[in-house]
Design an enzyme around this catalytic site. Structure first.
Site, PDB file in Angstrom:
ATOM      1  N   GLU A 235       0.950  -1.273  -0.001  1.00 51.33           N
ATOM      2  CA  GLU A 235      -0.005   0.114   0.062  1.00 51.33           C
ATOM      3  C   GLU A 235       0.828   1.319  -0.022  1.00 51.33           C
ATOM      4  O   GLU A 235       0.599   2.258   0.764  1.00 51.33           O
ATOM      5  CB  GLU A 235      -0.966  -0.084   0.995  1.00 51.33           C
ATOM      6  CG  GLU A 235      -2.082  -1.045   1.001  1.00 51.33           C
ATOM      7  CD  GLU A 235      -3.047  -0.941   2.239  1.00 51.33           C
ATOM      8  OE1 GLU A 235      -2.975  -0.325   2.916  1.00 51.33           O
ATOM      9  OE2 GLU A 235      -4.296  -1.274   1.844  1.00 51.33           O
ATOM     10  N   GLU A 337      -6.007  -7.727  -0.433  1.00 51.19           N
ATOM     11  CA  GLU A 337      -6.711  -7.488   0.870  1.00 51.19           C
ATOM     12  C   GLU A 337      -8.159  -7.418   0.509  1.00 51.19           C
ATOM     13  O   GLU A 337      -8.495  -6.674  -0.532  1.00 51.19           O
ATOM     14  CB  GLU A 337      -6.280  -6.406   1.771  1.00 51.19           C
ATOM     15  CG  GLU A 337      -5.016  -6.460   2.255  1.00 51.19           C
ATOM     16  CD  GLU A 337      -4.390  -5.403   2.984  1.00 51.19           C
ATOM     17  OE1 GLU A 337      -5.367  -4.448   3.212  1.00 51.19           O
ATOM     18  OE2 GLU A 337      -3.217  -5.159   3.242  1.00 51.19           O
TER      19      GLU A 337
END
Length: 552
Positions: A235, A337
């Site tokens: 991320e 995710e």
């Protein structure tokens, strides 16, 4: 198990465990189920989806308050806010009482995830684990407060357990020196100091080294089939310049393929940096790269008190279209995710002390009804199961976040139920067989638009036949000539490649030195002697050091 405890392994999917204590990395290997190959054989990229098979083991080796709340609850109300692993490590180090000290983190490693969890993951019909690891599992700077090197021992245990039960690992480097996003799960909550700020280039150099070290380790013959995927940066935030993130990614690609050669080593998974459309036709002909998206309903729309099953439109339409289009235009992709969360209820989901949008910003109601999962009706559980199944069906290749949530010491139970696959499996809001999710969206009136036919090009799955052209890569020079917030990057401080390479311990019984390519001898990046560097974790807006610290 290691501690002498015993359990019964139950697998109704045709899976089996295999372990030879005399030769744990030779001979046979475990198989998670009947429809995927045992872990000592190659994964059939493109022919077998990673659907319903991946459960990330967070927060085992990288700590986050809402997943391991008891560790953080102990230190609330102290001398300073404890909001991330940095401040938790500081508080534990200062705690000289009985039961204090930094060793509490290793106590967590020993108990939060064990061999039994790996057996239960395989027994749930799952065939992959996404394993977040920190850079300080290898080493760290003296001023960084983290527990150094200990997580590596448990990373090695995970490799052995995965081989035993036939589970493959997507290794996820979750923390980057200086922080790649400024969020608590990067190690320190605050500012982003990677490719940004005065230490933006130096931190990128260090980050590149840790990715290189992990790549050398997982490319070894006894490890490569167990860890066939490497998520290189978790991320990164595209706050300033997606092009510099692509520069970094391309440099990683050339470094890693220089280590392994074409067609060898892990698939390299790149997160989209929350710019999903920026990688549509990126690096055509590259050897086995994958793009990673993290879709969450709770961060994409205002929360409401609607029933869970009413949220299926976004996964079935938006997420499903992204997965199919990306497979056609780019190649392999996964949702690294996603969760069953339809709102941001739960303890510390938005960080310690963070605002709960469901209750406050939007006034949708009290979170008590969503946190008290032990009072949910069968209808609510069925609706949540429909939402989770629609998400799995649309994403095709997915990693549920997360396998388990730790209990709150104050509440005496899990108070963040949306995020626990294990809890949902035990209580009826996750599918007993992940294959049940297939076809959910179509059954709800959302047929796939232009579904991908499953046929990738050879270079996308085996590395064969692909050659990067100069026009594809000519604009990805490294290091970056400028940083958007700093201008000329040549004036910024850097590190020097004169440090010792780490000695990476091997799993018990595995062959190898810990380093795949003996020709890769460049020393590690370390601080230049005599340079007065600013704090590498807090270097936005500070003065650039005097001469002697920059590449110039």
């Amino acid at each position: 198990m290691d501690n002498g405890d015993k359990f019964v392994y139950s697998n109704s999917f045709g899976g089996y465990w295999y372990h030879d204590p005399e030769n744990p990395f030779s001979g046979g290997a475990g198989r998670a189920n009947s429809w995927t190959p045992p872990v000592n054989e190659s994964w059939p990229w493109g022919k077998q989806n990673i659907n319903g098979c991946v459960v990330p083991l967070t927060r085992w080796l990288v700590l986050e308050p809402f997943i391991s709340p008891a560790l953080f609850e102990k230190y609330q109300g102290g001398d300073f806010p404890v909001v991330d692993e940095w401040t938790l490590s500081q508080a534990m180090t200062l705690d000289k009482s009985a039961g204090g000290g930094l060793s509490q983190i290793e106590d967590h490693y020993k108990t939060f995830i064990t061999e039994k969890d790996f057996a239960e993951i395989a027994g749930a019909g799952l065939t992959w684990v996404r394993l977040p690891v920190p850079f300080w599992a290898i080493n760290k700077l003296p001023e960084e407060p983290f527990l150094e090197g200990v997580a590596w021992t448990y990373f090695l245990k995970a490799i052995g357990w995965a081989r035993k039960y036939g589970l493959r690992i997507n290794l996820d480097l979750h923390t980057i020196p200086g922080s790649q996003n400024g969020w608590n799960h990067s190690g320190k909550l605050g500012t982003m100091n990677w490719l940004q700020g005065v230490m933006g280039v130096a931190n990128a150099q260090r980050a590149m080294d840790y990715i290189r070290f992990y790549a050398e380790f997982i490319s070894q013959p006894d490890v490569t089939n167990i860890v066939p995927m490497f998520g290189v940066v978790n991320e990164p935030r595209n706050l300033l310049d997606i092009h510099n993130i692509k520069r970094f990614y391309y440099q990683l690609y050339t470094t890693l393929r220089g280590i392994t050669g074409i067609g060898k080593g892990p698939v390299i998974s790149f997160h989209t940096a929350f710019s999903d459309n920026a990688f549509g036709n990126w690096l055509p002909q590259a050897d086995r790269i994958m793009v990673d998206k993290h879709p969450y309903i709770i961060f994409s729309r205002p929360p409401s008190n609607n029933a869970p099953e009413t949220y299926v439109d976004e996964p079935c339409s938006s997420w499903g279209n992204w997965a199919n289009a990306t497979s056609r235009d780019f190649g392999m992709n996964s949702a690294g995710e996603f969760s069953a969360a339809i709102n941001d209820c739960g303890l510390w989901v938005n960080s310690v002390g963070g605002d709960i949008n469901y209750e406050n910003s939007f006034g949708a109601g009290s979170c008590d009804e969503w946190n008290n999962w032990d009072t949910w009706t069968d209808a609510r559980k069925a609706g949540l199961k429909t939402f989770a199944s629609a998400s799995m069906d649309s994403l095709q290749n997915w990693f549920f976040w997360t396998w388990r949530i730790g209990e709150s010491s104050a509440a005496g139970k899990v108070v963040t139920p949306f995020w626990s696959y294990k809890l949902g499996l035990e209580n009826g809001w996750m599918p007993k067989d992940p294959r049940e999710a297939s076809g959910t969206c179509e059954s709800l009136g959302y047929p796939q638009q232009q579904p991908f036919d499953g046929n990738y090009e050879s270079w996308q799955t085996s590395g064969q036949g692909g050659t990067l052209t100069p026009t594809t890569t000519e604009d990805y020079s490294w290091p970056p000539p400028t940083l958007v917030d700093q201008g000329d990057a040549a004036a910024l401080p850097v590190y020097t490649p004169t440090g010792e390479l780490p000695k990476l311990a091997m799993p018990t019984g595995a062959s190898g030195s810990g380093w795949f390519n003996a020709q890769d001898t460049r020393p590690a990046y370390v601080p230049i002697e005599g340079c007065n560097y600013p704090d590498p974790w807090n270097a936005n807006g500070v003065a650039i050091p005097a001469s002697g610290c920059s590449a110039a």
